[in-house]
Scaffold this motif. Structure first.
Motif, PDB file in Angstrom:
ATOM      1  N   GLU A   1      -2.857   5.044   5.285  1.00 24.41           N
ATOM      2  CA  GLU A   1      -2.252   6.185   4.601  1.00 24.41           C
ATOM      3  C   GLU A   1      -2.095   5.891   3.111  1.00 24.41           C
ATOM      4  N   LEU A   2      -1.714   4.667   2.790  1.00 22.52           N
ATOM      5  CA  LEU A   2      -1.585   4.276   1.386  1.00 22.52           C
ATOM      6  C   LEU A   2      -2.932   4.308   0.683  1.00 22.52           C
ATOM      7  N   ARG A   3      -3.954   3.814   1.355  1.00 27.01           N
ATOM      8  CA  ARG A   3      -5.289   3.770   0.761  1.00 27.01           C
ATOM      9  C   ARG A   3      -5.864   5.166   0.533  1.00 27.01           C
ATOM     10  N   LYS A   4      -5.374   6.132   1.293  1.00 27.17           N
ATOM     11  CA  LYS A   4      -5.861   7.499   1.100  1.00 27.17           C
ATOM     12  C   LYS A   4      -5.290   8.125  -0.171  1.00 27.17           C
TER      13      LYS A   4
ATOM     14  N   SER B   1      -2.978  -1.016  11.460  1.00 27.02           N
ATOM     15  CA  SER B   1      -2.265  -0.582  10.261  1.00 27.02           C
ATOM     16  C   SER B   1      -3.210  -0.408   9.087  1.00 27.02           C
ATOM     17  N   TYR B   2      -4.183  -1.311   8.979  1.00 21.44           N
ATOM     18  CA  TYR B   2      -5.104  -1.253   7.837  1.00 21.44           C
ATOM     19  C   TYR B   2      -6.079  -0.092   7.959  1.00 21.44           C
ATOM     20  N   PHE B   3      -6.529   0.171   9.178  1.00 25.59           N
ATOM     21  CA  PHE B   3      -7.562   1.199   9.361  1.00 25.59           C
ATOM     22  C   PHE B   3      -7.017   2.545   9.827  1.00 25.59           C
ATOM     23  N   ASN B   4      -5.799   2.567  10.373  1.00 25.28           N
ATOM     24  CA  ASN B   4      -5.265   3.826  10.894  1.00 25.28           C
ATOM     25  C   ASN B   4      -3.798   4.069  10.547  1.00 25.28           C
ATOM     26  N   GLY B   5      -3.071   3.014  10.236  1.00 22.48           N
ATOM     27  CA  GLY B   5      -1.635   3.143  10.063  1.00 22.48           C
ATOM     28  C   GLY B   5      -1.187   3.275   8.623  1.00 22.48           C
ATOM     29  N   SER B   6      -0.072   2.586   8.309  1.00 22.53           N
ATOM     30  CA  SER B   6       0.561   2.740   7.001  1.00 22.53           C
ATOM     31  C   SER B   6      -0.342   2.298   5.851  1.00 22.53           C
TER      32      SER B   6
ATOM     33  N   THR C   1       6.548   1.257 -10.223  1.00 24.26           N
ATOM     34  CA  THR C   1       6.679   2.618  -9.706  1.00 24.26           C
ATOM     35  C   THR C   1       5.683   2.867  -8.578  1.00 24.26           C
ATOM     36  N   MET C   2       4.468   2.336  -8.747  1.00 24.31           N
ATOM     37  CA  MET C   2       3.412   2.548  -7.769  1.00 24.31           C
ATOM     38  C   MET C   2       3.748   1.875  -6.433  1.00 24.31           C
ATOM     39  N   VAL C   3       4.297   0.662  -6.481  1.00 22.15           N
ATOM     40  CA  VAL C   3       4.581  -0.068  -5.238  1.00 22.15           C
ATOM     41  C   VAL C   3       5.935   0.300  -4.661  1.00 22.15           C
ATOM     42  N   SER C   4       6.654   1.191  -5.344  1.00 25.56           N
ATOM     43  CA  SER C   4       7.972   1.601  -4.855  1.00 25.56           C
ATOM     44  C   SER C   4       7.932   2.941  -4.137  1.00 25.56           C
ATOM     45  N   THR C   5       6.747   3.523  -4.006  1.00 25.00           N
ATOM     46  CA  THR C   5       6.636   4.772  -3.246  1.00 25.00           C
ATOM     47  C   THR C   5       6.891   4.491  -1.766  1.00 25.00           C
ATOM     48  N   SER C   6       7.215   5.544  -1.042  1.00 21.08           N
ATOM     49  CA  SER C   6       7.514   5.398   0.389  1.00 21.08           C
ATOM     50  C   SER C   6       6.332   4.806   1.148  1.00 21.08           C
ATOM     51  N   LEU C   7       5.118   5.285   0.829  1.00 22.00           N
ATOM     52  CA  LEU C   7       3.933   4.783   1.526  1.00 22.00           C
ATOM     53  C   LEU C   7       3.694   3.310   1.226  1.00 22.00           C
ATOM     54  N   ALA C   8       3.816   2.943  -0.051  1.00 21.78           N
ATOM     55  CA  ALA C   8       3.578   1.551  -0.437  1.00 21.78           C
ATOM     56  C   ALA C   8       4.628   0.631   0.189  1.00 21.78           C
ATOM     57  N   LYS C   9       5.888   1.035   0.145  1.00 20.57           N
ATOM     58  CA  LYS C   9       6.958   0.215   0.717  1.00 20.57           C
ATOM     59  C   LYS C   9       6.779   0.049   2.222  1.00 20.57           C
ATOM     60  N   ALA C  10       6.332   1.116   2.894  1.00 21.03           N
ATOM     61  CA  ALA C  10       6.111   1.033   4.344  1.00 21.03           C
ATOM     62  C   ALA C  10       4.973   0.063   4.659  1.00 21.03           C
ATOM     63  N   ALA C  11       3.876   0.166   3.909  1.00 19.69           N
ATOM     64  CA  ALA C  11       2.717  -0.701   4.161  1.00 19.69           C
ATOM     65  C   ALA C  11       3.066  -2.160   3.900  1.00 19.69           C
ATOM     66  N   LEU C  12       3.772  -2.428   2.799  1.00 23.26           N
ATOM     67  CA  LEU C  12       4.124  -3.802   2.446  1.00 23.26           C
ATOM     68  C   LEU C  12       5.147  -4.382   3.419  1.00 23.26           C
ATOM     69  N   GLN C  13       6.126  -3.572   3.813  1.00 25.74           N
ATOM     70  CA  GLN C  13       7.149  -4.043   4.754  1.00 25.74           C
ATOM     71  C   GLN C  13       6.561  -4.298   6.134  1.00 25.74           C
ATOM     72  N   ASN C  14       5.674  -3.432   6.585  1.00 30.39           N
ATOM     73  CA  ASN C  14       5.027  -3.633   7.886  1.00 30.39           C
ATOM     74  C   ASN C  14       4.263  -4.944   7.917  1.00 30.39           C
ATOM     75  N   SER C  15       3.551  -5.225   6.844  1.00 27.22           N
ATOM     76  CA  SER C  15       2.771  -6.466   6.770  1.00 27.22           C
ATOM     77  C   SER C  15       3.689  -7.683   6.788  1.00 27.22           C
ATOM     78  N   SER C  16       4.786  -7.602   6.031  1.00 27.71           N
ATOM     79  CA  SER C  16       5.738  -8.712   5.991  1.00 27.71           C
ATOM     80  C   SER C  16       6.353  -8.971   7.363  1.00 27.71           C
ATOM     81  N   THR C  17       6.742  -7.903   8.041  1.00 26.52           N
ATOM     82  CA  THR C  17       7.316  -8.030   9.385  1.00 26.52           C
ATOM     83  C   THR C  17       6.290  -8.599  10.360  1.00 26.52           C
ATOM     84  N   LEU C  18       5.063  -8.137  10.247  1.00 22.78           N
ATOM     85  CA  LEU C  18       3.986  -8.607  11.113  1.00 22.78           C
ATOM     86  C   LEU C  18       3.805 -10.112  10.983  1.00 22.78           C
ATOM     87  N   TYR C  19       3.767 -10.601   9.736  1.00 22.63           N
ATOM     88  CA  TYR C  19       3.555 -12.035   9.536  1.00 22.63           C
ATOM     89  C   TYR C  19       4.764 -12.857   9.954  1.00 22.63           C
TER      90      TYR C  19
END
Length: 247
Positions: A170-173, A162-167, A202-220
């Motif tokens: 994409e957010l880091r790009k 996720s960090y190097f290829n996933g959500s 506003t920045m953390v509420s974008t689709s990309l940011a929400k996906a990255a943060l939610q994926n991490s939360s689910t992972l943990y």
């Protein structure tokens, strides 16, 4: 002597047969004694190997239990930070500073760490000595532990992907990740732009940011569950090993 009969008198056939049977019995008894001694020595040797294996497994899994406790506490603290971050963002009011939010958000991008010592277990499996334990319940518990550790490794791989290829990638790009997250060592570094609470939200509420943060939360959440399974298996493994040690 006159009849040239100087040898020993021949034994009667019945007595000769009795002597032969006696000698056979003595040989059989000797073989049985030798086998008994050999079996006793082999059993004694196997018992020594078994006790050494039990001691090594206890040492390894006592270490594993302590290391797991540290890793689990670390994962719990990260997951708590993630939940706190989401609650603060969803509150709609600036209850804490943006820098505090950035520190909390940093937990979403931290890796889990757990490296158990399985040396004694793997050596026993490769040499066949594991069968000396002869305990089905113990074997099943080791299987549970190994299966959950493999699940943990898969989850960790998923996080790295996720960090190097996933959500997260994409957010880091699209944005400098340091605007969203920062650890204590870098929190005092000046930002390239000033962020208000509303800008940050506003920045953390974008689709990309929400996906990255939610994926991490689910992972943990899944990692913590797997940690719990490994901890339960480890506790039961040690209980059985200590019982076997006292036998």
């Amino acid at each position: 002597m006159e009849q040239n009969k100087t040898g020993k008198p021949a034994l009667p056939a019945g007595r000769y047969f009795k002597y032969a049977i006696g000698e056979i019995i003595l040989v059989v008894i000797g073989i049985l004694i030798a086998l008994s001694i050999n079996n006793w020595n082999e059993s004694r040797t196997q018992n020594v190997v078994k006790q050494e294996l039990i001691a090594s497994l206890i040492e390894d899994f006592e270490y594993n239990k302590d290391a797991l406790k540290v890793s689990r506490n670390y994962a719990d603290s990260l997951f708590t930070n993630m939940n706190t971050f989401q609650e603060l963002i969803q509150s709609g009011t600036p209850l804490v500073s943006v820098d505090s939010l950035r520190q909390l958000a940093h937990s979403h991008f931290r890796g889990a760490i757990y490296d158990p010592n399985l040396t004694a277990y793997e050596e026993a499996k490769s040499t066949g000595n594991f069968s000396l334990l002869n305990n089905k319940t113990l074997s099943e518990l080791f299987t549970v532990f190994i299966r959950n550790f493999e699940n943990y490794e898969d989850l960790n791989d998923e996080g790295r992907y996720s960090y190097f290829n996933g959500s997260s990638w994409e957010l880091r790009k699209t944005i400098n990740l340091s605007l969203i997250s920062a650890d204590q060592s870098t929190i005092d570094s000046p930002l390239t732009q000033t962020l208000s609470y509303q800008d940050y939200k506003t920045m953390v509420s974008t689709s990309l940011a929400k996906a990255a943060l939610q994926n991490s939360s689910t992972l943990y959440s899944n990692i913590i569950r797997v940690y719990g399974n490994m901890d339960n298996a480890t506790t039961k493994i040690l209980e059985l090993l200590y019982e076997m040690k006292e036998e």
